[in-house]
Scaffold this motif. Structure first.
Motif, short mmCIF file in Angstrom:
data_model
loop_
_atom_site.label_atom_id
_atom_site.label_comp_id
_atom_site.label_asym_id
_atom_site.label_seq_id
_atom_site.Cartn_x
_atom_site.Cartn_y
_atom_site.Cartn_z
N THR A 34 0.85 -1.18 0.00
CA THR A 34 0.00 0.00 0.00
C THR A 34 0.89 1.24 0.00
OG1 THR A 34 -0.07 0.16 2.40
CG2 THR A 34 -1.76 -1.23 1.34
N PRO A 35 0.37 2.37 -0.44
CA PRO A 35 1.16 3.60 -0.39
C PRO A 35 1.62 3.91 1.04
CG PRO A 35 -0.74 3.92 -1.80
CD PRO A 35 -0.90 2.57 -1.16
N GLU A 36 0.78 3.63 2.03
CA GLU A 36 1.18 3.89 3.41
C GLU A 36 2.34 3.00 3.84
OE1 GLU A 36 -0.60 4.23 7.94
OE2 GLU A 36 -2.00 4.01 6.27
N ALA A 37 2.32 1.74 3.42
CA ALA A 37 3.43 0.84 3.77
C ALA A 37 4.72 1.31 3.11
CB ALA A 37 3.11 -0.59 3.34
N ARG A 38 4.64 1.76 1.85
CA ARG A 38 5.83 2.28 1.18
C ARG A 38 6.32 3.56 1.84
NH1 ARG A 38 2.99 1.91 -3.83
NH2 ARG A 38 3.66 4.03 -4.23
N LEU A 39 5.39 4.38 2.33
CA LEU A 39 5.77 5.60 3.03
C LEU A 39 6.51 5.26 4.32
CD1 LEU A 39 5.75 8.65 3.48
CD2 LEU A 39 3.42 8.42 4.37
N ARG A 40 5.99 4.29 5.06
CA ARG A 40 6.66 3.88 6.31
C ARG A 40 8.07 3.35 6.01
NH1 ARG A 40 3.35 3.80 10.78
NH2 ARG A 40 1.14 4.06 10.33
N GLN A 41 8.22 2.64 4.91
CA GLN A 41 9.55 2.17 4.52
C GLN A 41 10.47 3.34 4.19
OE1 GLN A 41 8.81 -0.51 1.25
NE2 GLN A 41 8.45 -2.24 2.60
N ALA A 42 9.93 4.37 3.54
CA ALA A 42 10.74 5.55 3.21
C ALA A 42 11.20 6.26 4.48
CB ALA A 42 9.94 6.50 2.32
N VAL A 43 10.30 6.40 5.45
CA VAL A 43 10.67 7.03 6.72
C VAL A 43 11.78 6.22 7.40
CG1 VAL A 43 9.85 7.61 9.05
CG2 VAL A 43 8.43 8.15 7.06
N GLY A 44 11.63 4.91 7.41
CA GLY A 44 12.65 4.04 8.00
C GLY A 44 13.98 4.12 7.25
N ALA A 45 13.92 4.18 5.93
CA ALA A 45 15.15 4.28 5.13
C ALA A 45 15.86 5.61 5.37
CB ALA A 45 14.83 4.10 3.65
N LEU A 46 15.10 6.67 5.56
CA LEU A 46 15.70 7.96 5.89
C LEU A 46 16.42 7.87 7.23
CD1 LEU A 46 16.21 10.91 5.23
CD2 LEU A 46 13.94 11.44 6.14
N GLY A 47 15.80 7.22 8.22
CA GLY A 47 16.45 7.01 9.51
C GLY A 47 17.73 6.19 9.37
N GLU A 48 17.71 5.18 8.50
CA GLU A 48 18.90 4.37 8.27
C GLU A 48 20.01 5.19 7.62
OE1 GLU A 48 17.58 1.02 5.97
OE2 GLU A 48 16.35 0.24 7.62
N ALA A 49 19.64 6.11 6.72
CA ALA A 49 20.64 6.97 6.08
C ALA A 49 21.29 7.88 7.12
CB ALA A 49 19.99 7.80 4.97
N ILE A 50 20.51 8.33 8.09
CA ILE A 50 21.08 9.16 9.17
C ILE A 50 22.05 8.33 9.99
CG2 ILE A 50 20.54 10.41 11.29
CD1 ILE A 50 17.85 11.22 9.90
N GLU A 51 21.65 7.13 10.39
CA GLU A 51 22.54 6.28 11.18
C GLU A 51 23.79 5.89 10.40
OE1 GLU A 51 20.17 3.00 12.71
OE2 GLU A 51 20.07 4.04 14.63
N ALA A 52 23.67 5.77 9.08
CA ALA A 52 24.82 5.42 8.24
C ALA A 52 25.72 6.63 8.00
CB ALA A 52 24.35 4.84 6.91
N ARG A 53 25.29 7.81 8.49
CA ARG A 53 26.05 9.04 8.34
C ARG A 53 26.27 9.38 6.87
NH1 ARG A 53 29.68 10.50 12.35
NH2 ARG A 53 31.32 10.54 10.78
N ASP A 54 25.24 9.19 6.07
CA ASP A 54 25.33 9.39 4.63
C ASP A 54 24.49 10.60 4.21
OD1 ASP A 54 25.33 9.22 1.86
OD2 ASP A 54 25.07 7.04 1.84
N ALA A 55 25.13 11.77 4.18
CA ALA A 55 24.42 13.01 3.85
C ALA A 55 23.86 12.97 2.43
CB ALA A 55 25.35 14.21 4.02
N GLY A 56 24.55 12.31 1.51
CA GLY A 56 24.06 12.19 0.13
C GLY A 56 22.79 11.37 0.05
#
Length: 154
Positions: A34-56
């Protein structure tokens, strides 16, 4: 004219392929997110990018017209992230339960985030909880962050 004997197994030649087709359709329907499930994945992936220290990677999730606090644009957000990554060797992000409001190709996601930063020791040098409100837009099948605002809990 001779009549062929009928067999109770005669329908089996179409039954198995039909069942397999129904199973494939059911599995295909289940795998569509669902669009909501994909949105939740995007929010989680953004959090993972922060933890990975990847500004790009963080910048990749931001819409071209992204706006943050104090009129922060996409480039300023990337620079701020890079600065925090220089300041803190270890970054941790823990997201609380998200409250999502969907409206077509736009969404608002509210959650609490606990950010920790430190020098790699057992306890973080810094930790703070934030109330976050984020705006998202569906662009070419991908959710992009269009706005974010946060306030710190003391």
């Amino acid at each position: 004219m001779t009549q062929r004997p009928t067999s109770p197994r005669a329908p089996a030649h179409w039954l198995l392929p039909s069942l397999l087709l129904l199973l494939a359709i059911a599995l295909g329907a289940c795998s569509r997110e669902t669009p909501e499930a994909r949105l939740r994945q995007a929010v989680g992936a953004l959090g993972e990018a922060i933890e990975a220290r990847d500004a790009g990677a963080i910048e990749d999730w931001l819409a071209e017209d992204f706006i943050g606090p104090d009129a922060m644009d996409r480039d300023a957000a990337r620079r701020m992230a890079a600065l925090m990554f220089l300041r803190y060797r270890d970054i941790g992000v823990t997201l609380g339960p998200a409250r999502t409001e969907m409206s077509g190709s736009h969404a608002t996601v509210r959650f609490e985030a606990l950010l920790t930063g430190g020098g790699g020791r057992l306890l973080p040098d810094s930790a703070r909880a934030y109330q976050v409100e984020s705006g998202w837009r569906l662009e070419d099948g991908e959710w992009r962050l269009t706005s974010v605002d946060w306030s710190g809990n003391r």
